[in-house]
Write a protein that holds these residues in place. Structure first.
Motif, mmCIF file in Angstrom:
data_model
loop_
_atom_site.group_PDB
_atom_site.id
_atom_site.type_symbol
_atom_site.label_atom_id
_atom_site.label_comp_id
_atom_site.label_asym_id
_atom_site.label_seq_id
_atom_site.Cartn_x
_atom_site.Cartn_y
_atom_site.Cartn_z
ATOM 1 N N GLY A 16 0.818 -1.229 0.000
ATOM 2 C CA GLY A 16 0.000 0.000 0.000
ATOM 3 C C GLY A 16 0.823 1.237 0.000
ATOM 4 O O GLY A 16 0.498 2.227 -0.602
ATOM 5 N N ARG A 17 1.871 1.389 0.547
ATOM 6 C CA ARG A 17 2.682 2.608 0.621
ATOM 7 C C ARG A 17 3.302 2.937 -0.717
ATOM 8 O O ARG A 17 3.391 4.090 -1.111
ATOM 9 C CB ARG A 17 3.735 2.405 1.691
ATOM 10 N N GLY A 22 3.148 7.162 -5.693
ATOM 11 C CA GLY A 22 3.540 6.988 -7.092
ATOM 12 C C GLY A 22 3.459 8.280 -7.892
ATOM 13 O O GLY A 22 3.134 9.365 -7.369
ATOM 14 N N PRO A 23 3.714 8.261 -9.213
ATOM 15 C CA PRO A 23 3.698 9.470 -10.074
ATOM 16 C C PRO A 23 2.331 10.140 -10.116
ATOM 17 O O PRO A 23 2.234 11.361 -10.201
ATOM 18 C CB PRO A 23 4.072 8.914 -11.455
ATOM 19 N N MET A 24 1.280 9.415 -10.100
ATOM 20 C CA MET A 24 -0.057 10.023 -10.142
ATOM 21 C C MET A 24 -0.297 10.911 -8.953
ATOM 22 O O MET A 24 -0.942 11.964 -9.060
ATOM 23 C CB MET A 24 -1.118 8.897 -10.207
ATOM 24 N N PHE A 25 0.204 10.513 -7.862
ATOM 25 C CA PHE A 25 0.020 11.302 -6.643
ATOM 26 C C PHE A 25 0.660 12.651 -6.781
ATOM 27 O O PHE A 25 0.093 13.684 -6.445
ATOM 28 C CB PHE A 25 0.618 10.512 -5.455
ATOM 29 N N MET A 28 -1.271 15.075 -9.160
ATOM 30 C CA MET A 28 -2.436 15.689 -8.526
ATOM 31 C C MET A 28 -2.015 16.806 -7.594
ATOM 32 O O MET A 28 -2.700 17.839 -7.506
ATOM 33 C CB MET A 28 -3.218 14.613 -7.759
ATOM 34 N N ILE A 29 -0.916 16.629 -6.908
ATOM 35 C CA ILE A 29 -0.435 17.695 -6.035
ATOM 36 C C ILE A 29 -0.090 18.924 -6.841
ATOM 37 O O ILE A 29 -0.459 20.064 -6.510
ATOM 38 C CB ILE A 29 0.782 17.205 -5.212
ATOM 39 N N VAL A 30 0.590 18.734 -8.001
ATOM 40 C CA VAL A 30 0.984 19.885 -8.823
ATOM 41 C C VAL A 30 -0.250 20.581 -9.407
ATOM 42 O O VAL A 30 -0.346 21.799 -9.465
ATOM 43 C CB VAL A 30 1.925 19.403 -9.940
ATOM 44 N N PHE A 31 -1.261 19.807 -9.886
ATOM 45 C CA PHE A 31 -2.473 20.404 -10.472
ATOM 46 C C PHE A 31 -3.233 21.220 -9.442
ATOM 47 O O PHE A 31 -3.765 22.292 -9.739
ATOM 48 C CB PHE A 31 -3.365 19.273 -11.031
#
Length: 287
Positions: A16-17, A22-25, A28-31
């Motif tokens: 789970g960690r 991962g890259p998707m996370f 979303m932070i940048v957007f």
């Protein structure tokens, strides 16, 4: 028998960690950070970049003024309006107009009939100048002309006609020679020599022609012959009345044909003159 793990071998990281970081996370932070920055920029610089145009303010002086209604036009300014009601038809005027129209139509009809009658009379005169019958031309004239004594008289002789003036002039010398011989015939109390001379004159007839003076048989026949050649039948018949009875008897067949020709010409001429007078009268009345 159980196998004891080696404490020195590193264990794999939890599942789970690794998926959470991962890259998707990070995308979303940048957007999310970009959306926050865009909202801040619009709130900070939006009024300067997109200014709102203010609505024109209504002047306080004119705010309470209400539009004036148009003043009613004065009678002098309005154009004159005539209330003209349609006039009721006048029965007397309509009757008078109808009578005038009927009179014009009747006058035109009479003029047309008079013109047709004049043309038919001219055609009849031309046909009757010959030696042939002229019943067809007379019927055409009778159809467009009023009844008359001349037309009734012409009906009796139209079927047979009469010799032309040229034919009468050509046959006159023979009849004149017979008339001259008959006029010289001796009476019952004449002597033998006189009877012999009369018999010889029947074989060879000697007659003076041309300008013959006097009132003798030869003079009368010469004068009548000249009048016949000129077409003057009426005067020629009067001249022949002076012959003795024997001469008149010898000319009887020729005289009957000449009298018929003169009668035809006289009656047709009267009909034609009447037709032309009627046409001229109608033309003058319509002018």
């Amino acid at each position: 028998m159980s196998v004891t793990p080696d404490p020195t071998e590193p264990s794999p990281p939890p599942y789970g960690r690794s998926r959470l970081l991962g890259p998707m996370f990070w995308l979303m932070i940048v957007f999310g950070l970009m959306c926050v920055l865009a909202g801040y920029a619009l709130s900070r610089f939006g009024p300067h970049l997109f200014p709102v145009k203010p609505k024109p303010a209504v002047s306080s002086d004119l705010a309470g003024v209400r539009p004036l209604a148009p003043a009613p036009a004065s009678p002098a300014d309005e154009p004159a309006r005539l209330d003209i009601a349609p006039a009721a038809p006048n029965s007397a005027a309509i009757s008078e107009l109808t009578e005038r129209i009927d009179a014009l139509e009747a006058e035109q009809s009479r003029t047309a009939e008079a013109a047709a009658s004049a043309l038919a009379a001219a055609a009849l005169m031309e046909a009757a100048q010959t030696s042939r019958p002229f019943a067809d031309e007379l019927a055409a004239l009778d159809a467009v002309s009023p009844p008359s004594a001349e037309l009734r008289a012409l009906r009796r002789i139209a079927e047979r006609g009469a010799p032309s003036r040229a034919a009468l002039a050509a046959s006159f010398p023979d009849y004149a020679a017979r008339a001259a011989g008959a006029a010289r015939a001796p009476g019952e109390s004449a002597g033998l020599m006189t009877r012999l001379a009369a018999a010889l004159s029947r074989v060879v007839t000697l007659r003076q022609v041309g300008e013959v003076p006097g009132v003798g048989v030869d003079a009368l026949l010469a004068r009548a012959e000249r009048q016949v050649e000129e077409g003057d039948l009426d005067h020629a018949l009067k001249t022949l009345d002076g012959l003795p009875p024997g001469g008149r008897d010898a000319l009887a067949p020729w005289r009957a044909a000449a009298e018929m020709r003169a009668d035809i010409d006289r009656r047709i001429s009267a009909v034609r003159v009447q037709a032309l007078e009627d046409l001229a009268r109608l033309a003058r009345s319509g002018a």
